[in-house]
Design an enzyme around this catalytic site. Structure first.
Site, mmCIF file in Angstrom:
data_model
loop_
_atom_site.group_PDB
_atom_site.id
_atom_site.type_symbol
_atom_site.label_atom_id
_atom_site.label_comp_id
_atom_site.label_asym_id
_atom_site.label_seq_id
_atom_site.Cartn_x
_atom_site.Cartn_y
_atom_site.Cartn_z
ATOM 1 N N HIS A 157 -33.824 49.677 -67.140
ATOM 2 C CA HIS A 157 -34.886 49.314 -68.096
ATOM 3 C C HIS A 157 -35.389 47.888 -67.897
ATOM 4 O O HIS A 157 -36.412 47.511 -68.463
ATOM 5 C CB HIS A 157 -34.371 49.494 -69.529
ATOM 6 N N ASP A 365 -40.339 40.916 -68.127
ATOM 7 C CA ASP A 365 -39.969 42.038 -68.979
ATOM 8 C C ASP A 365 -40.022 43.294 -68.121
ATOM 9 O O ASP A 365 -40.950 43.447 -67.315
ATOM 10 C CB ASP A 365 -40.970 42.160 -70.140
HETATM 11 P P1 ADQ Z 1 -36.415 45.475 -75.254
HETATM 12 O O1 ADQ Z 1 -36.180 44.187 -74.539
HETATM 13 O O2 ADQ Z 1 -35.646 45.649 -76.505
HETATM 14 O O3 ADQ Z 1 -36.157 46.738 -74.302
HETATM 15 P P2 ADQ Z 1 -39.292 46.307 -75.871
HETATM 16 O O4 ADQ Z 1 -39.751 47.177 -74.788
HETATM 17 O O5 ADQ Z 1 -40.323 45.315 -76.261
HETATM 18 O O6 ADQ Z 1 -38.017 45.433 -75.591
HETATM 19 O O7 ADQ Z 1 -38.935 47.229 -77.119
HETATM 20 C C1 ADQ Z 1 -38.642 46.680 -78.342
HETATM 21 C C2 ADQ Z 1 -38.773 47.722 -79.465
HETATM 22 O O8 ADQ Z 1 -38.228 47.158 -80.644
HETATM 23 C C3 ADQ Z 1 -40.213 48.082 -79.768
HETATM 24 O O9 ADQ Z 1 -40.277 49.420 -80.140
HETATM 25 C C4 ADQ Z 1 -40.559 47.159 -80.960
HETATM 26 O O10 ADQ Z 1 -41.490 47.708 -81.863
HETATM 27 C C5 ADQ Z 1 -39.228 46.988 -81.627
HETATM 28 N N1 ADQ Z 1 -39.099 45.611 -82.185
HETATM 29 C C6 ADQ Z 1 -39.034 44.449 -81.514
HETATM 30 N N2 ADQ Z 1 -38.902 43.409 -82.348
HETATM 31 C C7 ADQ Z 1 -38.889 43.913 -83.584
HETATM 32 C C8 ADQ Z 1 -38.784 43.326 -84.890
HETATM 33 N N3 ADQ Z 1 -38.681 42.006 -85.074
HETATM 34 N N4 ADQ Z 1 -38.800 44.160 -85.942
HETATM 35 C C9 ADQ Z 1 -38.923 45.497 -85.753
HETATM 36 N N5 ADQ Z 1 -39.027 46.103 -84.563
HETATM 37 C C10 ADQ Z 1 -39.010 45.317 -83.487
HETATM 38 C C11 ADQ Z 1 -35.774 46.975 -72.936
HETATM 39 C C12 ADQ Z 1 -36.506 46.184 -71.850
HETATM 40 C C13 ADQ Z 1 -38.012 46.389 -71.963
HETATM 41 C C14 ADQ Z 1 -38.333 47.877 -71.893
HETATM 42 C C15 ADQ Z 1 -37.465 48.670 -72.872
HETATM 43 C C16 ADQ Z 1 -37.623 50.170 -72.667
HETATM 44 O O11 ADQ Z 1 -36.182 44.802 -71.956
HETATM 45 O O12 ADQ Z 1 -38.702 45.697 -70.927
HETATM 46 O O13 ADQ Z 1 -39.704 48.071 -72.207
HETATM 47 O O14 ADQ Z 1 -36.087 48.378 -72.708
HETATM 48 O O15 ADQ Z 1 -37.371 50.529 -71.343
#
Ligand code: ADQ
Length: 467
Positions: A157, A365
């Site tokens: 990921h 990311d």
């Molecule tokens: P993450 O680094 O956790 O995932 P991301 O892809 O942005 O990052 O997903 C975060 C999720 O959490 C989103 O659904 C978002 O809405 C939610 N979220 C984030 N902050 C929040 C907050 N303060 N309150 C509520 N909800 C929040 C890892 C990798 C990413 C990759 C994903 C999936 O780092 O690059 O996209 O896995 O493969």
């Protein structure tokens, strides 16, 4: 039809939509054939010895959830240590933040070995196994060493850095060799695939067999880009529900005379949060007409508080946010609203819809799902603008966003100014194009394309671990 077995560090109940897109998509796939989901329970068990664990299973519909607790030493060395203080920073290009500690690697190996030993007796001959993320890279090697012959796929990921960054990992050859125990390796972007291939060809002397296939260590694997998507329909449904509608209306009322900007992330140094605040400060400085009229809402959920680099980041951010509000704020206007909390998932689409500009500015990311969620939340008649870092995996797909370099504070301030003043027609055209890509490549497409590739005919069963 073969049974699907998913292995990930943490697991969620696939029947609860609050668990998020990935859990739902995997749950759907697991439910289809009846499946098994194996991983850490999330509990640290003080009674347990390192490398030992007691398996717990429960049924969620047609899916068996099988979990193990971690001993405190294993949690410290495997999870906080090697996974989050070595692999996470290195794979996000942050060698300066990596803490190469011998005991961490021992813990990482120990837990992967324990996972393999606990999983093996649960497997059936016809199973297809899908392993997720950097916590479990050596899992297939451990399974193969125990005689596992089933097909095993792996999805990473997070990003893959260029070969010379990987080579700074003291155990890079051991770690990268472990990918050859998988039949298929899925990465988020073409850039990641290019880095992975270059490492394997140059550092591991792999042979390029064409069609994404690589051979080394007496084994073959296939590598490809499978950019992860979101559950568009589910997110749209959430957006129409009462909580999201109320969240959006309340914000619009409160800020009726202002334009809102939003950043929402885990509080992680990869997400470029301080860089975003600096760019916003530059916007207020360079384009003073935005003073009293623009407000940035920043929601950063607590994450990995017990790792030092995260505590430092939190302090830095609090200083920057306080600085902007102190220097530019007025009795009737605060430029920045910083909330160090997770917001309920059902409110996220409403938040996104209420704001004119979505700021997604990671320094690196794997993908970044917030970028996609922001676009899907918009009103197509009057959509907001996505400002997206070119260093997010999502930038390869979302070319109609305003792409920025988060290290370039002034350039990012200019892009925010453009976004704030973009004419309606251009906003609509960009939104249409972004929606097209996001809908075509949603979470179901991702799951299906990966699993189809994993099921595709492969060379003769490769039962041995990489030599
Ligand atoms: P993450 O680094 O956790 O995932 P991301 O892809 O942005 O990052 O997903 C975060 C999720 O959490 C989103 O659904 C978002 O809405 C939610 N979220 C984030 N902050 C929040 C907050 N303060 N309150 C509520 N909800 C929040 C890892 C990798 C990413 C990759 C994903 C999936 O780092 O690059 O996209 O896995 O493969």
């Amino acid at each position: 039809m073969s049974r699907l077995v998913v292995v990930s560090n943490r697991l969620a109940d696939p029947r609860r939509p609050a668990a998020g897109g990935l859990a739902v998509a995997l749950g759907e796939a697991l439910n289809r054939t009846g499946g098994l989901w194996f991983g850490w329970s999330g509990n640290v068990n003080e009674e347990q010895q390192p490398g030992e664990a007691h398996l717990q299973t429960r049924q969620a519909g047609r899916v068996t959830l099988a979990t193990v607790d971690l001993a405190p030493e294993d949690h410290a060395a495997y999870y906080q240590g090697y996974a989050n203080s070595v692999l996470w920073p290195v794979f996000h290009y942050r060698l300066d933040l990596a803490d190469f500690h011998g005991a961490y690697l021992d813990g990482y190996r120990r837990v992967n070995r324990m996972f393999a030993a606990k999983l093996l007796p649960l497997l059936r001959d016809e199973d297809v196994i899908w392993v997720h993320d950097y916590h479990l890279i050596p899992l297939a090697t451990e399974l193969r060493a125990l005689g596992c012959r089933q097909r095993i796929g792996f999805f990473l990921h997070i990003p893959v850095p260029p070969p010379l960054i990987l080579a700074a990992l003291p155990q890079h050859d051991w770690l990268m060799r472990a990918f050859f125990a998988y039949d298929l390796v899925g990465l988020q972007s073409e850039a990641d695939v290019a880095h992975f291939r270059r490492y394997m060809l140059n550092e591991a002397q792999a042979e390029d067999l064409g069609d994404g296939r690589l051979a080394a260590f007496s084994r073959e694997t296939r590598v490809g880009a499978f950019p992860i998507g979101i559950d568009v329909q589910e997110f749209e449904r959430l957006g129409r529900a009462a909580d999201a509608v109320q969240t959006c209306e309340a914000l619009r009322q409160e800020y009726s005379r202002r334009k809102l900007l939003l950043g929402i992330d885990r509080l992680d140094y990869s997400k470029g949060i301080p860089q975003r605040v600096r760019a916003f400060r530059e916007l207020l400085e360079k384009y003073p007409e935005n003073r009293h009229s623009a407000t940035l809402i920043m929601i950063a959920s607590p994450s990995r508080d017990d790792v030092l680099a995260y505590a430092d980041l939190r302090q830095e951010l609090e200083g920057l946010c306080g600085g902007i509000n102190g220097d530019y704020g007025d009795l009737d206007w605060m430029p920045l609203r910083y909330i160090h909390r997770i917001v309920a998932r059902r409110r996220v689409p409403g938040l996104c819809r209420a704001v004119r500009v979505g700021l997604v500015t990671p320094l690196r990311d794997g993908m970044n799902l917030v970028a996609k969620e922001y676009v899907v939340s918009q009103d197509p008649q009057d959509p907001g603008v996505l400002v997206l870092s070119r260093f997010a995996g999502a930038a390869e797909q979302l070319k109609d966003a305003l792409l920025v370099n988060p290290y370039d504070t002034e350039g990012m301030a200019d892009a925010i100014q453009t976004a704030l003043h973009m004419p309606l027609e251009e906003r609509q055209a960009r939104h249409r194009a972004l929606m097209e890509t996001i809908c075509t490549h949603d979470i179901h497409w991702w799951r299906k394309s990966f699993l189809d590739a994993l099921h595709a005919p492969a060379p003769e069963a490769q039962a041995q671990p990489p030599a």
